[in-house]
Scaffold this active site. Structure first.
Site, PDB file in Angstrom:
ATOM      1  N   GLY A   1      58.850   0.595   4.935  1.00  0.00           N
ATOM      2  CA  GLY A   1      59.355   0.382   6.297  1.00  0.00           C
ATOM      3  C   GLY A   1      58.273   0.309   7.349  1.00  0.00           C
ATOM      4  O   GLY A   1      57.125  -0.077   7.079  1.00  0.00           O
TER       5      GLY A   1
ATOM      6  N   PRO B   1      61.889   2.464   3.065  1.00  0.00           N
ATOM      7  CA  PRO B   1      61.061   3.169   4.051  1.00  0.00           C
ATOM      8  C   PRO B   1      60.777   4.614   3.633  1.00  0.00           C
ATOM      9  O   PRO B   1      61.644   5.287   3.070  1.00  0.00           O
ATOM     10  CB  PRO B   1      61.919   3.140   5.327  1.00  0.00           C
ATOM     11  CG  PRO B   1      63.321   3.039   4.835  1.00  0.00           C
ATOM     12  CD  PRO B   1      63.281   2.300   3.529  1.00  0.00           C
TER      13      PRO B   1
ATOM     14  N   ARG C   1      57.481   6.655   5.305  1.00  0.00           N
ATOM     15  CA  ARG C   1      56.758   7.249   6.435  1.00  0.00           C
ATOM     16  C   ARG C   1      57.621   7.391   7.693  1.00  0.00           C
ATOM     17  O   ARG C   1      57.642   8.436   8.326  1.00  0.00           O
ATOM     18  CB  ARG C   1      55.552   6.368   6.752  1.00  0.00           C
ATOM     19  CG  ARG C   1      54.619   6.937   7.791  1.00  0.00           C
ATOM     20  CD  ARG C   1      53.615   5.873   8.245  1.00  0.00           C
ATOM     21  NE  ARG C   1      52.930   5.240   7.159  1.00  0.00           N
ATOM     22  CZ  ARG C   1      51.783   5.668   6.621  1.00  0.00           C
ATOM     23  NH1 ARG C   1      51.207   6.748   7.095  1.00  0.00           N
ATOM     24  NH2 ARG C   1      51.230   5.005   5.634  1.00  0.00           N
TER      25      ARG C   1
ATOM     26  N   ARG D   1      45.138  13.288   5.014  1.00  0.00           N
ATOM     27  CA  ARG D   1      45.042  11.979   5.674  1.00  0.00           C
ATOM     28  C   ARG D   1      43.815  11.810   6.580  1.00  0.00           C
ATOM     29  O   ARG D   1      43.156  10.771   6.519  1.00  0.00           O
ATOM     30  CB  ARG D   1      46.331  11.673   6.451  1.00  0.00           C
ATOM     31  CG  ARG D   1      47.592  11.708   5.582  1.00  0.00           C
ATOM     32  CD  ARG D   1      48.825  11.130   6.264  1.00  0.00           C
ATOM     33  NE  ARG D   1      48.739   9.694   6.375  1.00  0.00           N
ATOM     34  CZ  ARG D   1      48.359   9.061   7.440  1.00  0.00           C
ATOM     35  NH1 ARG D   1      48.097   9.725   8.543  1.00  0.00           N
ATOM     36  NH2 ARG D   1      48.261   7.749   7.451  1.00  0.00           N
TER      37      ARG D   1
ATOM     38  N   TYR E   1      41.666   8.838   4.998  1.00  0.00           N
ATOM     39  CA  TYR E   1      41.809   7.524   5.655  1.00  0.00           C
ATOM     40  C   TYR E   1      41.179   7.489   7.048  1.00  0.00           C
ATOM     41  O   TYR E   1      41.278   6.474   7.729  1.00  0.00           O
ATOM     42  CB  TYR E   1      43.286   7.171   5.843  1.00  0.00           C
ATOM     43  CG  TYR E   1      44.156   7.269   4.622  1.00  0.00           C
ATOM     44  CD1 TYR E   1      44.073   6.335   3.598  1.00  0.00           C
ATOM     45  CD2 TYR E   1      45.103   8.281   4.511  1.00  0.00           C
ATOM     46  CE1 TYR E   1      44.891   6.420   2.486  1.00  0.00           C
ATOM     47  CE2 TYR E   1      45.933   8.368   3.403  1.00  0.00           C
ATOM     48  CZ  TYR E   1      45.816   7.434   2.399  1.00  0.00           C
ATOM     49  OH  TYR E   1      46.626   7.524   1.309  1.00  0.00           O
TER      50      TYR E   1
ATOM     51  N   CYS F   1      34.949  23.965   1.549  1.00  0.00           N
ATOM     52  CA  CYS F   1      33.492  23.774   1.509  1.00  0.00           C
ATOM     53  C   CYS F   1      33.127  22.309   1.345  1.00  0.00           C
ATOM     54  O   CYS F   1      32.602  21.896   0.291  1.00  0.00           O
ATOM     55  CB  CYS F   1      32.913  24.610   0.384  1.00  0.00           C
ATOM     56  SG  CYS F   1      33.362  26.317   0.614  1.00  0.00           S
ATOM     57  N   GLU F   2      33.472  21.497   2.302  1.00  0.00           N
ATOM     58  CA  GLU F   2      33.114  20.077   2.325  1.00  0.00           C
ATOM     59  C   GLU F   2      32.974  19.682   3.792  1.00  0.00           C
ATOM     60  O   GLU F   2      33.825  20.038   4.608  1.00  0.00           O
ATOM     61  CB  GLU F   2      34.247  19.193   1.759  1.00  0.00           C
ATOM     62  CG  GLU F   2      34.601  19.472   0.353  1.00  0.00           C
ATOM     63  CD  GLU F   2      34.583  18.236  -0.524  1.00  0.00           C
ATOM     64  OE1 GLU F   2      34.090  17.193  -0.070  1.00  0.00           O
ATOM     65  OE2 GLU F   2      35.057  18.358  -1.653  1.00  0.00           O
TER      66      GLU F   2
ATOM     67  N   TYR G   1      53.469  11.953   3.691  1.00  0.00           N
ATOM     68  CA  TYR G   1      52.186  11.962   2.984  1.00  0.00           C
ATOM     69  C   TYR G   1      51.329  13.150   3.402  1.00  0.00           C
ATOM     70  O   TYR G   1      50.106  13.075   3.423  1.00  0.00           O
ATOM     71  CB  TYR G   1      51.447  10.626   3.200  1.00  0.00           C
ATOM     72  CG  TYR G   1      52.301   9.421   2.859  1.00  0.00           C
ATOM     73  CD1 TYR G   1      52.682   9.183   1.541  1.00  0.00           C
ATOM     74  CD2 TYR G   1      52.758   8.539   3.842  1.00  0.00           C
ATOM     75  CE1 TYR G   1      53.482   8.097   1.217  1.00  0.00           C
ATOM     76  CE2 TYR G   1      53.562   7.447   3.521  1.00  0.00           C
ATOM     77  CZ  TYR G   1      53.920   7.237   2.209  1.00  0.00           C
ATOM     78  OH  TYR G   1      54.710   6.166   1.895  1.00  0.00           O
TER      79      TYR G   1
END
Ligand code: LLP
Length: 424
Positions: A241, A283, A285, A321, A325, A351-352, A380
């Site tokens: 969607g 759909p 999201r 996310r 992204y 730890c990143e 998500y």
């Protein structure tokens, strides 16, 4: 105009009629909080926008697959778009009708195909010739006929993030449009397949209607060619969607459901010459995204020479996310503050360096112990969460007016270690 699902009342952020601070105090943080009214409202907006066309809204389970969310959509009469036997299991455990399920994905295993045949799903959205052959063989062994739709890759640019663009020739999804007619003929000749439909999904977070219209136009042309070949289908599935508003300055708002419905109906016009074909939409999201917020608590502040960091108790394992992204999520303090702002990075304990939820964000200055609401996180978010750094996954809560309920307990360390053993 109805009240937004998350809004300030007495300077405190509420979900519907419940203060987020109340939930945080009782359930702890980080916790995902969802508005039931927003979820059912978004589902009905699709249903209304497509009124006048025979259709089924198949909610894309991957967006948020928690039983508490699925059960609300089951009660609304939704169908489901699934990509694994796990999602089918969840759908059925939530009371969902398997007869309203479409099964997409490029890598369905033999066990998954068997499970879907046994459940009696509406259609497999088939993505390759080898998959068609496998489904025909497995159906024959089970003594059944498998309903299939072919997922066509229409080679349309969805104008979205490259990781979630799926309808271009170079993507792994679907059967190339230029060979699709031949593949339909082959499928029609396979004894244990019933060719019911055509399907496409060009990508996610679409913020314009034109790519939908283009993809539908290509499908319609193919449907007319198939009719000329004597292959009559009765399902057309146009995939995921609308995109949603992630609150980033300068981003155009996504089209409304009404605009989407009008564009879809117009693009389907060429099919009027044929016997009725049911429209399926998938759909995800836009049904759950705006309905969910991740509530987190500030652990520490770290003013630095070049950067100011705000360290919170949610991390990339809870909401991937932003790091994956580079996505923007709106953020609001749960207790309203002065209009003054401070530019800070909102980061988690992992730890990143990639563990951030926002970078260089102007927010009212936050103090240790303050609660922060990370918005547009219902889709998500929880489904992409992990246990990285042996972090138990967040709890989830649904709010309905003044009533609220935990739909998923916070994980414990015992949950995390279940099934593991030492080796000596
Ligand atoms: N149908 C199919 C076959 C899909 O692959 C997807 C999403 C949908 C429907 C639902 O699309 P939606 O309505 O949600 O746009 N993790 C990414 C999104 C991945 C989408 C994958 N497929 C993100 O967080 O942005």
């Amino acid at each position: 105009m109805t009240r937004p699902p998350f809004h300030y009342q007495d300077d405190t952020l509420h979900c519907e009629d419940v203060p987020l601070a109340t939930i945080a105090a009782e359930v702890g943080t980080p916790t995902y909080v969802y508005s039931k009214q927003a979820i059912t409202g978004a589902y009905r907006a699709y249903d209304d926008a497509l009124a006048g066309v025979d259709h089924l809204v198949c909610y894309s389970v991957k967006a948020n697959s928690s039983l508490g969310i699925l059960s609300m959509l089951v009660a609304e009469g939704a169908g489901a778009d699934i990509v694994s036997a796990g999602e089918l299991y969840r759908w059925q455990r939530a009371g969902g009708d398997p007869g309203k399920v479409v099964f997409s994905g490029v890598g369905k295993t033999e066990a998954e195909i068997k499970a879907a045949l046994a459940a009696g799903i509406l259609a497999f959205n088939v993505e390759s010739i080898e998959e068609l052959v496998a489904i025909d063989r497995i159906a024959r062994a089970a003594g059944v006929v498998a309903p299939v739709a072919l997922r066509v890759n229409p080679d349309v640019d969805a104008q979205t993030h490259p990781y979630i663009s799926t309808g271009l020739k170079q993507n792994k999804f679907g059967i190339a449009a230029d060979v699709a007619r031949d593949v339909f003929r082959r499928a029609a000749g396979m004894p244990n397949l019933l060719v019911r439909g055509i399907d496409c999904h060009i990508g996610s977070q679409l913020t314009k209607t034109a790519p939908f219209s283009d993809a539908i136009a290509r499908l319609c042309k193919l449907v007319l060619d198939l009719a000329a070949d004597g292959i009559a289908i009765d399902l057309i599935d146009i995939g995921g969607g609308l995109g949603i508003d992630y609150g980033k300055d300068g981003d155009a708002p996504p089209p409304s459901h009404g605009e989407y419905g009008a564009a879809v109906k117009a693009a389907l016009a060429p099919l009027k010459a044929l016997p009725p074909i049911k429209l399926l939409v998938e759909p995800g999201r836009s049904i759950v995204g705006p309905a969910g917020t991740l509530v987190t608590r500030v652990l520490y502040r770290k003013p630095g020479e070049t950067k100011h960091f705000t360290i919170v108790d949610a991390a990339m394992n809870d909401l991937l996310r932003p790091s994956f992204y580079g996505s923007h999520h709106p953020m609001q303090p749960v207790h309203k503050k002065s209009a003054a702002t401070q530019v800070t990075d909102i980061v988690g304990p992992i730890c990143e360096t990639g563990d951030f939820l926002a970078r260089d964000r102007a927010l009212p200055p936050l103090a240790q112990g303050d609660l922060l609401a990370i918005g547009a996180a219902g889709a998500y978010g929880m489904t992409m969460s992990s246990n990285y750094n042996t972090r138990p996954r967040a709890a989830e809560v649904v709010v309905d007016g003044k009533r609220w309920r935990i739909i998923r307990e916070r994980e414990t360390l015992e949950h995390l270690l279940a099934g593991e053993r030492t080796f000596s």
